[in-house]
Write a protein that holds these residues in place. Structure first.
Motif, PDB file in Angstrom:
ATOM      1  N   THR A  83       6.393 -32.824 -31.362  1.00  0.00           N
ATOM      2  CA  THR A  83       5.288 -33.746 -31.133  1.00  0.00           C
ATOM      3  C   THR A  83       4.043 -32.932 -30.778  1.00  0.00           C
ATOM      4  O   THR A  83       4.079 -32.098 -29.868  1.00  0.00           O
ATOM      5  CB  THR A  83       5.600 -34.706 -29.969  1.00  0.00           C
ATOM      6  OG1 THR A  83       6.716 -35.529 -30.325  1.00  0.00           O
ATOM      7  CG2 THR A  83       4.404 -35.596 -29.654  1.00  0.00           C
ATOM      8  N   ARG A 104      -0.278 -38.014 -39.071  1.00  0.00           N
ATOM      9  CA  ARG A 104       0.286 -39.123 -38.285  1.00  0.00           C
ATOM     10  C   ARG A 104       0.554 -40.337 -39.168  1.00  0.00           C
ATOM     11  O   ARG A 104       1.531 -41.062 -38.975  1.00  0.00           O
ATOM     12  CB  ARG A 104      -0.660 -39.492 -37.138  1.00  0.00           C
ATOM     13  CG  ARG A 104      -0.047 -40.527 -36.193  1.00  0.00           C
ATOM     14  CD  ARG A 104      -0.724 -40.574 -34.848  1.00  0.00           C
ATOM     15  NE  ARG A 104      -2.040 -41.197 -34.896  1.00  0.00           N
ATOM     16  CZ  ARG A 104      -2.698 -41.592 -33.818  1.00  0.00           C
ATOM     17  NH1 ARG A 104      -2.152 -41.433 -32.617  1.00  0.00           N
ATOM     18  NH2 ARG A 104      -3.876 -42.130 -33.916  1.00  0.00           N
ATOM     19  N   GLN A 109       4.723 -36.904 -35.591  1.00  0.00           N
ATOM     20  CA  GLN A 109       4.548 -37.297 -34.188  1.00  0.00           C
ATOM     21  C   GLN A 109       3.276 -36.625 -33.633  1.00  0.00           C
ATOM     22  O   GLN A 109       3.281 -35.438 -33.309  1.00  0.00           O
ATOM     23  CB  GLN A 109       5.765 -36.891 -33.360  1.00  0.00           C
ATOM     24  CG  GLN A 109       7.061 -37.565 -33.794  1.00  0.00           C
ATOM     25  CD  GLN A 109       6.981 -39.084 -33.655  1.00  0.00           C
ATOM     26  OE1 GLN A 109       6.584 -39.607 -32.616  1.00  0.00           O
ATOM     27  NE2 GLN A 109       7.339 -39.792 -34.721  1.00  0.00           N
ATOM     28  N   HIS A 129      12.165 -34.280 -26.914  1.00  0.00           N
ATOM     29  CA  HIS A 129      11.035 -33.895 -27.748  1.00  0.00           C
ATOM     30  C   HIS A 129      10.585 -32.476 -27.404  1.00  0.00           C
ATOM     31  O   HIS A 129      10.629 -32.061 -26.251  1.00  0.00           O
ATOM     32  CB  HIS A 129       9.835 -34.830 -27.512  1.00  0.00           C
ATOM     33  CG  HIS A 129       9.997 -36.186 -28.108  1.00  0.00           C
ATOM     34  ND1 HIS A 129       9.442 -36.544 -29.316  1.00  0.00           N
ATOM     35  CD2 HIS A 129      10.655 -37.284 -27.661  1.00  0.00           C
ATOM     36  CE1 HIS A 129       9.749 -37.794 -29.589  1.00  0.00           C
ATOM     37  NE2 HIS A 129      10.490 -38.277 -28.595  1.00  0.00           N
TER      38      HIS A 129
END
Length: 361
Positions: A83, A104, A109, A129
């Motif tokens: 992310t 995106r 992410q 993540h």
């Protein structure tokens, strides 16, 4: 934001004092993007003497972030389970082939945050993540990033990393003076940056290059008083560093913020978008904190690409060589709704400010 001293002259009185002082053509550069926006919003250019010109400098952190950094962030977001956390202005800045916003839209992410601490909190709350923060900014934001990295190590977080693109204002100002691309008679120095670094880093500009520097606040009276102090020095053939924004800027800066930066980062040469490589103008993670370097951790090489979009003249705008309306794309294919260059993307970009408030010429 702190208010200016109520006992100081009014805006109209400052205009009159400046008008009485100017006797020859003078060019001043505001280094900070927030100053550029304030000057445009208050319409200051249109009421200053014709001989006095305000140029916009390279003080928008999003605008000067190289294409290669955007490309590296895009390469990272395409890896599994990563992310990217970034400030909102970075989303639409174009890379070589894409932007974070476009990524995106394809499902990558991309998390918009207001601070690196928010990104760290997300990483702590979501250990599944891998969070990579886009470390973009000047001396204003770098202390918070340094504190965030220190906290990440104290908390032993193994899923928080940074792509560094920190930039330093005074070395860039000196490089502009050495380039001889544009005549700069004085600098309106950034108030926010200076609240961290103080006034000392500008002293070589005044002593070596004989160019006066005045650190100002962001209200109309602040900026006009700063312009007056600069013109006064120029007309008297003096060059020194003065602080108009004394209510927020101590001479020594913020020792705690400087200590955090010194602990985590070291100075490096850095590429600025549209300008090129500038010596000692960047900050990178030092060896003690290199484990948080996302590029090293995931084997991403910073690409060489640093080209501007075809026809875009943001580089000339950020060096004060041209004003935004002098770019053929300005308002004609490049608008805030459909930006081509970074100066139109960022809310602190020169082109966006001119487009929104007018040139004021």
């Amino acid at each position: 934001m702190n208010e200016p001293q109520k006992s100081s002259p009014s805006v109209d009185e400052w205009y009159k004092k400046i008008d009485e002082l100017v006797t020859r053509p003078i060019q001043l550069m505001e280094v900070c993007g927030t100053h550029t926006v304030a000057i445009s919003r208050f319409g200051l250019r249109s009421r200053l003497p014709k001989q006095l010109k305000l140029l916009s400098g390279p003080g928008c952190p999003v605008c000067v972030t190289p294409t290669s950094v955007i490309d590296a962030l895009i390469a990272l977001c395409r890896l599994p389970n990563i992310t990217i956390a970034t400030f909102g202005d970075m989303l639409r800045v174009p890379g070589s082939v894409s932007s974070l916003q476009e990524e995106r839209a394809t499902g990558k992410q991309i998390l918009v945050t207001y601070s690196p601490l928010e990104a760290l909190d997300f990483a702590k709350a979501h250990p599944e993540h891998i969070v990579v923060f886009a470390g973009v900014g000047f001396e204003t934001t770098l202390p918070v990033l340094a504190a965030t990295i220190i906290r990440a190590r104290e908390q032993q977080l193994a899923n928080f990393f940074v792509v560094m693109s920190g930039r330093l204002a005074p070395p860039a100002m000196m490089t502009l003076l050495e380039s001889n691309d544009v005549r700069i008679d004085g600098f309106i120095c950034p108030g926010h940056v200076s609240s961290v670094i103080g006034s000392k880093p500008y002293e070589p500009i005044a002593s070596k290059y004989r160019v006066p520097c005045v650190i100002t606040g962001f209200e109309a009276k602040d900026i006009l008083e700063g312009v007056y102090l600069l013109v006064e020095q120029i007309e008297q053939q003096r060059a020194s560093v003065e602080i108009q924004y004394k209510r927020a800027v101590p001479e020594a800066g913020n020792p705690q913020a400087l200590a955090a930066m010194e602990r985590v980062f070291r100075v490096c040469d850095a590429a600025w978008r549209g300008i090129g490589l500038m010596p000692n103008s960047g900050m990178e993670l030092n060896d003690e904190f290199s484990a948080f370097d996302a590029l090293k951790r995931f084997g991403i090489t910073l690409p060489e690409a640093n080209a501007m979009p075809t026809g875009c003249q943001c580089g000339e705008v950020m060096r004060g060589i041209k004003t935004p309306p002098e770019c053929p794309l300005f308002g004609n294919g490049c608008t805030p709704a459909r930006p081509v260059g970074p100066c139109m993307v960022s809310t602190e970009g020169s082109c966006a400010a001119y487009y929104r408030y007018g040139s004021g010429e």
